[in-house]
Design an enzyme around this catalytic site. Structure first.
Site, PDB file in Angstrom:
ATOM      1  N   ASN A  45       0.814  -1.213   0.000  1.00 38.80           N
ATOM      2  CA  ASN A  45       0.000   0.000   0.000  1.00 38.80           C
ATOM      3  C   ASN A  45       0.851   1.267   0.000  1.00 38.80           C
ATOM      4  OD1 ASN A  45       0.275  -1.022   2.952  1.00 38.80           O
ATOM      5  ND2 ASN A  45      -0.081   1.173   3.172  1.00 38.80           N
ATOM      6  N   ILE A  48       8.135   0.947  -1.636  1.00 36.61           N
ATOM      7  CA  ILE A  48       8.624   0.085  -2.703  1.00 36.61           C
ATOM      8  C   ILE A  48       7.533  -0.883  -3.163  1.00 36.61           C
ATOM      9  CG2 ILE A  48      10.272  -1.749  -3.270  1.00 36.61           C
ATOM     10  CD1 ILE A  48      12.215  -0.436  -1.316  1.00 36.61           C
ATOM     11  N   SER A 172      18.389  -6.513   2.304  1.00 35.12           N
ATOM     12  CA  SER A 172      19.058  -5.224   2.465  1.00 35.12           C
ATOM     13  C   SER A 172      20.550  -5.449   2.678  1.00 35.12           C
ATOM     14  CB  SER A 172      18.492  -4.482   3.678  1.00 35.12           C
ATOM     15  OG  SER A 172      19.287  -3.355   4.005  1.00 35.12           O
ATOM     16  N   TYR A 196      16.929  -6.309  13.131  1.00 30.30           N
ATOM     17  CA  TYR A 196      16.798  -5.929  11.716  1.00 30.30           C
ATOM     18  C   TYR A 196      17.920  -6.545  10.881  1.00 30.30           C
ATOM     19  CZ  TYR A 196      16.172  -3.118   7.517  1.00 30.30           C
ATOM     20  OH  TYR A 196      15.963  -2.724   6.221  1.00 30.30           O
TER      21      TYR A 196
END
Length: 318
Positions: A45, A48, A172, A196
């Protein structure tokens, strides 16, 4: 005068870096048509994911926006239809912080969709307040890795039925920060950034092992680094972390449209099947980070992930 000179030098450095980043940003050059194809994109939504969905819609695909927030997803759907004229855009609700929600979503997809050509595990967070999910895991790692792992397994039969098809895992460069991946503690919250880093390394390791398991099936898998992209992911951080990320985003980030290019490339580019299981950046295959070159770690992570998501033999064909 010295202070002014220092400011000018600093500004010049920023300008040079910014120009370099613009010149080296990869772009998907493929004109692949997706008419008759179906794609699922998690977290689509905004950011990216939205740009990826917009691109697929322009190519004529049936696009399923897999999102948690229904109102934002419906707003994104309306914008995509308005811009592309493609009204075959569907909103399906899934909360990646809940394995029950992932299973319910996958069940609906398997019961209502005839095919699945592209699965983009795009949704990701850095820090969103609570540390622990309703399943008792690190919230960041559950959303960024475990739920994507579970969703892919639950949909793999449909992917095989639709082959040639692809699984895209958005990782990432932060995976390089995961120095010591302790699989015995992988599901537990440590710190925002450690969680992360670990989750992004898990994305790459998952892709490597998935590719091995899918060999010969016509389904291929790719992981990627989108670049430093100015998205809403920063809104979930706070304090010095938010200040630091905001600074980096302001001066050195790609636009979301630029950041989506490698995801799009891995999804539609022809001739990359031989790169099954490999990592991409700026629309090019790159060498896996050192942290992702530990022999046997991908297989061990897969086995640990099966345990954590309670994957049952009848739920997958992998």
């Amino acid at each position: 005068m010295v202070f002014l000179t220092a400011i000018l030098i600093l500004f010049s450095i920023f300008a040079v870096v910014k120009i370099y980043l613009k010149l080296t940003t990869g772009r998907c050059r493929s004109h692949t048509c997706l008419v008759g194809k179906t794609a699922i994109i998690t977290g689509s939504n905004t950011g990216i994911g939205y740009e990826t969905a917009l691109d697929f819609a322009k190519r004529g695909a049936r696009v399923i926006l897999a999102c948690r927030n229904k109102s934002k997803a419906e707003e994104a759907r309306s914008k995509i239809i308005s811009e592309t004229g493609n009204d075959n855009i569907v909103v399906k609700i899934v909360d990646l912080a809940s394995f029950d929600s992932v299973r319910a979503f996958a069940k609906e997809i398997n019961e209502t969709e005839n095919r699945l050509d592209i699965l983009v595990n795009n949704a990701g967070v850095i820090g969103i307040g609570d540390d622990t999910s309703r399943d008792g895991l690190s919230l960041v790692i559950q959303i960024n890795h475990f739920s994507g792992f579970l969703l892919t397994n639950l949909l793999v039969n449909l992917l095989k039925k639709s082959a040639p098809s692809r699984v895209i895992n958005v990782s990432s460069l932060a995976a390089e920060g995961a120095k010591n991946l302790d699989l015995d503690q992988i599901a537990k919250h440590t710190s925002v950034m450690t969680d992360y880093y670990n989750s992004k390394l898990c994305n790459i390791l998952f892709t490597q092992e998935l590719a091995k398991k899918l060999e010969g099936s016509g389904v291929t898998a790719y992981s990627l680094h989108p670049g430093v992209v100015k998205t809403e992911i920063v809104n979930n951080t706070s304090g010095l972390l938010k200040i630091g990320f905001s600074f980096l985003m302001k001066f050195f980030s790609k636009t979301v449209e630029e950041g989506a290019q490698t995801t799009i490339h891995c999804s539609v580019a022809k001739g990359i099947e031989e790169c099954n299981g490999e990592h991409f950046s700026d629309c090019k295959r790159v060498k896996a980070y050192k942290t992702a070159r530990n022999p046997g770690l991908a297989k061990k992570l897969w086995e640990k992930s099966e345990q954590i998501v309670h994957l049952q033999p009848n739920e997958t064909q992998l």
